[in-house]
Design an enzyme around this catalytic site. Structure first.
Site: not given
Length: 1229
Positions: A315, A320, A567, A584
């Site tokens: 990131n 994200c 997020h 993630d």
């Protein structure tokens, strides 16, 4: 967590259980907290702020069988508030207030059930997953070879991943009702090389519920500090109806203090002992335990590739949203193959080529062992750091990226891939009901935006999508040749794409609040989506029905948070197997289907009542993590879409480039690991000075980052390093002499002294420490080599204390050129006049050329370059080793005017302040328009004159400049005022950073004149015509509203010559102010408020003493906002007379607004105060309602006209899902 041991019967019997564990002291030790007596009630109130406004789904592992706890916990997560009610744990109960305890959840979240703090719907048994019926394979146009994924290749997709050990244990307990012990253990069983057993409390663990736990069977004999992590389910089998078996799941990190874990209130004892229920049959109870032993995940040491076979994306700050999309696209193999086949060359640079950057990214995702950076890709987009820290909408990025790739693929072997994968078609139609007329239009789509609000699932959204709208009444359709007709309007699909992208409209515009809001409603989506259901009700009559539109879910993109931040992450099935993975950012984990589907439905969850005896109101909380985008793959195209992608699909130059990058990365990694064993020696030579001075540098002697460096082991003797230099430069060791550099107090960096013979006998490491007070890993040296007439090296001359080493630069004012010409050893007591012939020879001048000498002393913060008196000794001129003398031909005062910079000091001053400035048009802030070479000392007038001259503008005063914000990479909000700064350097500074960018605009009047004016945007409403015309009024700042009105009168069309105007302030369809004519305009703000000008009606000119001027606003009730009043349309003022009834006022309003009778008859009238309507009857006297004088503003009380807003809605935002804080996504290259 510390508790009393299970062996203490008093403690075990004293606790009142609900959740489970074995304990050991009368205190609880919250992590990082003090000891808290168990007898006291405890309230934790946490307000948590996470790095990306995100926390993992709340989960609290159950307490073990020996501890009873009560927890009241309030968590603020992003914009969600979660309040957790009381829970208790099993075998430590106190009669006083129960205590609270929380164990940090393992990184892999548990399968929650009804007894957990954050409950979820019943878990779907993996064994009961719906069967997938194979479909006929459909042909898909292919620009490149596609191979079904059946070979074994060394990629991320098929690398072996160690599966966790799983086992199911069944325990048949006979004579159940005759068990007299409080607790009862099963025989041990083994899972993952660990011994386990089931622990039950047949009569309940101090509760009226059957209690059951999983226990570590050999905990007493395990070594100190043992720990193991398990996910498990416990079940009581229904022997009559197996589907009614009760199964509960959780997970726990077992250790010596918590060696058992489970459910204190597993099920009511009344149900267990009720033989009709089917759980206890022939006094036999059957218990099942399914245990999966996993390694406990350590966030910092977790290896995604090792654990899952896949790697994540780094990131950059707020990327994200992009990472989740890129992972989704990457795991569509056909798409990845197409990207690999886009033509690129070995001369392309990833930062300037989107195809190459995407190829590079995908290659690294496929073959790298660690997370992959995306900076090259974002650079290829034309993004800067500011863009990387600006969160955008993932749906918008998807469209923009696909459009850009579609454009880049044109004319290549993969042209049309985006359409083949993602493009579907629907038809918009309008069909008249009473006449034979139909209009239709075919449109394509790459994704579908589905409503979430008011829809329970995907099918309901599709139903709404194709819903037929009736066009009738005032909304009739105008059909060619038939005039206004009743009609029906709708959408039907002609075909769906192989890869169906569904964008869920989680963000909507709230007209009442004039802002975007997030819709967190529960919205379900199936694992298999059948768009042929109900005999193809979504398909148009002429759609191709030979294609079976049965889809399987490939990925779920999730947004966690609110409208102002959050997020993104993705759940993906890379091979469409039963195994889901969560991507993630850098972290990839295995997940089950429940986490990927059910837990992303959104909606509300209700905390269970854990104390049934108390009348507790259930507490509900909103789930702020929910699905935002769904990707489905058509079953009939699955084999082609999920094709094999291996190295033969990747261009040779790309493989070589990336392998080389990997080798360099490994080499640097190794160098970094061994850095403490080595010293970097940077060697500057005369050749470096000749090459750099006058080109790369002008001040001092050399840029050490551009000279040859050697990586030498610290323990090697310096003589060994000299041998290396001899090999590199061909200079024998005996002809080398090295000088140490020193940083002087005036911030210059010069050779200071030669190494002594003793120093050269030391090791490299010792020498570096002696020479380097900063203790960095580098040693900087100047290599002195003397050359003879034949240019062969000679032994270095002896150097006494009287000898000083001086470096010489030559300046040519005609060419404005400075260069290095050599060095000399001079006697400190000598004088420059004694060596003029040598200096002329060095410069290439005749022996008798008159020259001027200057000493270059320093350049920061200001230039100091002073003439040298040729008759003074070098010592008296304070010259020493490493000093620099600049020489030039002497120039007479008459010829000085022929040169811009006639001498060395003026030239160095110019170079020091020289600045290349990139100018951009203010309306095109990303594009350089032109560049100018300026001086930092240029005044404001100098700069605008140069800009005006470059663009051919006669009047430089019409140039307005704006500085650059180095952090946002955007223009500063306020322009530079006329002569508001002294020098160019002041224009370029932004806090402690200096920019080289300025923005300019060309004004229609000179800037000094404009700065004395105030510009107002005024909307003029014509009194008799239904039109609004905007005018820009520019007047001196000390003007009044009366001046604005007079100026406006000359520009607008009035209904009568003597008409008077007034200026109103309108905001959100209400009139907030009538400006008095004497008010100064300087402080009027037209950025947020609408300034409206209108004629004053004649009836207002002669108001009687009992007449009143009231506000009249249009309004409607918003059904989605609890019937709140919502204003719309144009507000107006109206005169009401004493005793006038609503019936009389209605007539005047209808005439004023020119509303047809049929429509006006539907209107309702109300008196509104503080936004609460009080509906009026025709006989009501209006004036009696408007008597109060103590309201804050007249807009708080008004006559409301309630009716439907038939005016066309203004376009709020191009993409309804865009967050309010976002800028549009742009890919510039």
């Amino acid at each position: 967590m510390s508790r009393q041991p299970a062996r203490d019967p008093e403690y075990r019997n004293a606790l009142q259980p609900v959740v489970h564990g074995v304990g050991d002291s009368p205190h609880i030790f919250p992590h990082s907290g003090p000891k808290i007596p168990l007898t006291l009630p405890l309230l934790f109130s946490y307000s948590l702020s996470w790095h990306r406004s995100l926390l993992p789904p709340l989960s609290f592992p159950f307490v073990n069988s020996s501890l009873s706890l009560s927890l009241s916990l309030s968590l603020s997560i992003s914009s969600a508030l979660v309040t957790v009610g009381p829970i208790t744990a099993a075998s430590h109960s106190l009669s006083s207030s129960p205590m609270t305890m929380m164990t940090p959840p393992p990184l892999e979240q548990p399968q929650e059930d009804e007894e957990m703090l954050v409950p979820h719907p019943e878990n779907v048994n993996a064994d009961e997953a719906p069967d997938q019926e194979p479909q006929d394979q459909q042909d898909l146009p292919e620009p490149m070879e596609v191979v079904a994924q059946n070979e074994t290749v060394s990629t991320a997709e098929n690398q072996p991943v160690e599966d966790p050990a799983t086992s199911r244990f069944t325990w048949t307990i006979e004579n159940f009702s005759r068990i007299n012990t409080k607790k009862h253990y099963s025989d041990p069983f083994t899972v993952g090389n660990y011994k386990w057993r089931v622990l039950i409390f047949p009569k309940g663990n101090n509760v009226d519920h059957f209690s059951m736990y999983l226990d570590v069977a050999d905990s007493a004999s395990l070594p100190y500090g043992w720990s193991r992590f398990a996910q498990f389910s416990l079940a009581v089998v229904n022997q009559i109806h197996p589907k009614l078996s009760i199964r509960k799941e959780t997970q726990h990190q077992f250790n010596a203090r918590e060696s058992d874990w489970g459910f204190t209130s597993f099920m009511p004892l009344s149900e267990v002992y009720d033989h009709g229920k089917g759980y206890l049959l022939n006094d036999t109870l059957i218990v099942e335990a399914e245990v999966t032993v996993r390694k406990m995940l350590d966030y910092w040491s977790y290896d995604s590739k090792k654990e899952t076979g896949y790697v994540g994306l780094k990131n950059q700050g707020a990327t994200c949203y992009m990472n989740s999309l890129l992972q989704t696209l990457y795991h569509i193999p056909y798409f990845r193959k197409a990207v690999y086949h886009m033509p690129t060359t070995e001369n392309d640079m990833p930062s300037g080529s989107i195809p190459l950057a995407l190829q590079s990214l995908f290659y690294k995702l496929q073959y790298s062992d660690s997370s992959v950076a995306t900076k090259e890709l974002t650079k290829s987009f034309g993004w800067d750091t500011y863009d990387s820290f600006m969160q955008h909408d993932v749906q918008e990025l998807n469209r923009v990226l696909c459009e850009k790739l579609e454009d880049k693929m044109k004319g290549t072997v993969v042209e049309g891939t985006i359409q083949q994968l993602f493009e579907g078609h629907h038809i918009n139609y309008i069909e008249c009901i009473n006449v034979d007329y139909k209009s239709s239009r075919k449109e394509s789509f790459y994704d579908l935006q589905l409503d979430v609000k008011g829809c329970r699932d995907v099918y309901a959204s599709f139903d709404k999508y194709v819903e037929v709208e009736r066009l009738e009444g005032d909304n009739k359709y105008h059909a060619e040749q038939f005039g206004l007709q009743d009609a029906k309007k709708g959408v039907l699909f002609l075909d769906f794409p192989p890869v169906l992208q569904l964008q869920l409209k989680r963000f909507e515009y709230d007209y009442m609040r004039d802002t975007m809001v997030k819709i967190n409603d529960r919205y379900e989506f199936p694992l298999q989506l059948d768009l042929d259901k109900d005999d193809g009700k979504y398909l148009a009559p002429d759609a191709d029905r030979s294609v079976r539109n049965l889809y399987t879910l490939h990925s779920v993109l999730v947004h966690s948070g609110g409208v102002h931040g959050g997020h993104y992450y993705a759940f993906i099935r890379p091979t469409l197997s039963d195994q889901w993975f969560k991507f993630d950012d850098e972290r990839v984990t295995k997940e089950d289907i429940k986490k990927a589907l059910e837990e992303q439905y959104g909606g509300e969850e209700e905390l269970p009542q854990l104390n049934p005896g108390f009348n507790n109101t259930p507490f509900k909380f909103t789930k702020y993590s929910n699905a935002y985008m769904l990707v489905y793959i058509r079953e009939s195209d699955k084999e082609k879409i999920m094709c094999n992608v291996d190295e033969k699909d990747i261009a040779e130059h790309l493989r070589m480039r990336l392998k080389k990058e990997q080798e360099e990365k490994e080499h640097k990694k190794k160098e970094k690991a061994e850095a403490h064993l080595y010293t970097i020696i940077k060697v500057a030579r005369d050749e470096d000075l000749s090459e750099q001075i006058g080109k790369d540098i002008y001040f001092d002697l050399v840029d050490h980052d551009k000279v040859r460096s050697f990586r030498i082991q610290k323990q090697l003797p310096f003589t060994a390093f000299k041998e290396e230099v001899a090999k590199e430069f061909g200079i024998p060791v005996q002809f080398q002499r090295y000088w140490l550099w020193a940083k002087r107090q005036n911030h210059t960096y010069r050779p200071n002294r030669p190494l002594s013979a003793h120093e050269e006998l030391q090791t490299v490491g010792n020498l570096r420490e002696v020479s380097n007070k900063a203790h960095n890993a580098e040693l900087k040296l100047f290599l002195e080599v003397e050359l003879g007439m034949d240019l062969r090296p000679l032994p270095p001359p002896d150097k006494s204390r009287e000898d000083i080493l001086i470096f010489f630069k030559l300046y040519d004012p005609e060419k404005e050129e400075l260069r290095y010409v050599g060095r000399m050893f001079l006697k400190a007591v000598g004088k420059p006049i004694e060596i003029l012939a040598k200096l002329n020879e060095l410069a290439g001048f005749p022996d008798d050329e008159e020259i001027e000498l200057y000493e270059e002393i320093k350049f920061e913060p200001n230039i100091m370059c002073e003439p040298i008196d040729k008759r003074l000794s070098f010592k008296n001129s304070q010259l020493e080793d490493g000093d620099i003398i600049c020489l030039q031909k002497a120039i007479s005062s008459e010829s000085e005017t022929n040169y811009r910079y006639p001498d060395v000091p003026s030239f160095l001053e110019y170079v020091h302040n020289r600045q290349i400035v990139h100018f951009r048009l203010l309306e095109k802030p990303k594009e350089d328009d032109f560049s100018l070479e300026l001086s930092k000392l240029h005044t404001y007038d100098d700069v605008v004159e140069r800009v005006a001259g470059h663009i051919g503008l006669d009047d430089p005063a019409k140039i307005r400049l704006t500085s650059h914000n180095c952090y946002s990479q955007q223009p500063k909000p306020q322009p530079i005022r006329y002569r508001g700064v002294e020098h160019l350097s002041d224009m370029l500074i932004h806090y402690n950073q200096t920019s080289d960018i300025l923005y300019y605009e060309v004004l229609d009047i000179p800037l000094p004149e404009l700065q004395g004016l105030k510009t107002l945007k005024v909307a003029f409403h014509h009194s008799t015509k239904d039109e609004v015309v905007s005018h820009s009024i520019r007047l001196p700042k000390n003007s009044t509203v009366g001046d604005v009105i007079n100026d406006l009168k000359a520009k607008v069309e009035l209904s009568r010559p003597d008409a008077e105007l007034r200026l109103l302030e309108v905001f959100y369809h209400k009139i907030y102010k009538i400006f008095p004519s004497h008010e100064k305009i300087e402080n009027i703000n037209d950025q947020y408020w609408t300034l409206r000008a209108e004629e004053i009606p004649e009836e207002e000119a002669n108001l009687g003493p009992q007449d009143r001027l009231i506000h009249v606003y249009h309004f409607m009730k918003d059904p989605n906002q609890n019937q709140q009043v919502q204003n719309f349309g144009e507000p107006f003022l109206l005169v009401i007379h004493e005793g006038e009834t609503l019936a009389e006022v209605r007539t005047r309003i209808q005439k004023k607004l020119q509303v047809p009778d049929e429509e006006f008859s539907k209107w309702k009238f109300a008196f509104l105060s503080m936004n609460r309507p009080d509906y009026l009857k025709d006989s009501d006297v209006i004036s009696s309602r408007f008597q109060r004088r103590d309201v804050y503003g007249a807009w708080e009380q008004y006559l409301g006209l309630e009716h439907t807003d038939t005016a066309p809605k203004r376009p709020v935002i191009a993409n309804q899902n865009r967050h309010t804080y976002e800028k549009p996504v742009k890919i510039y290259n």
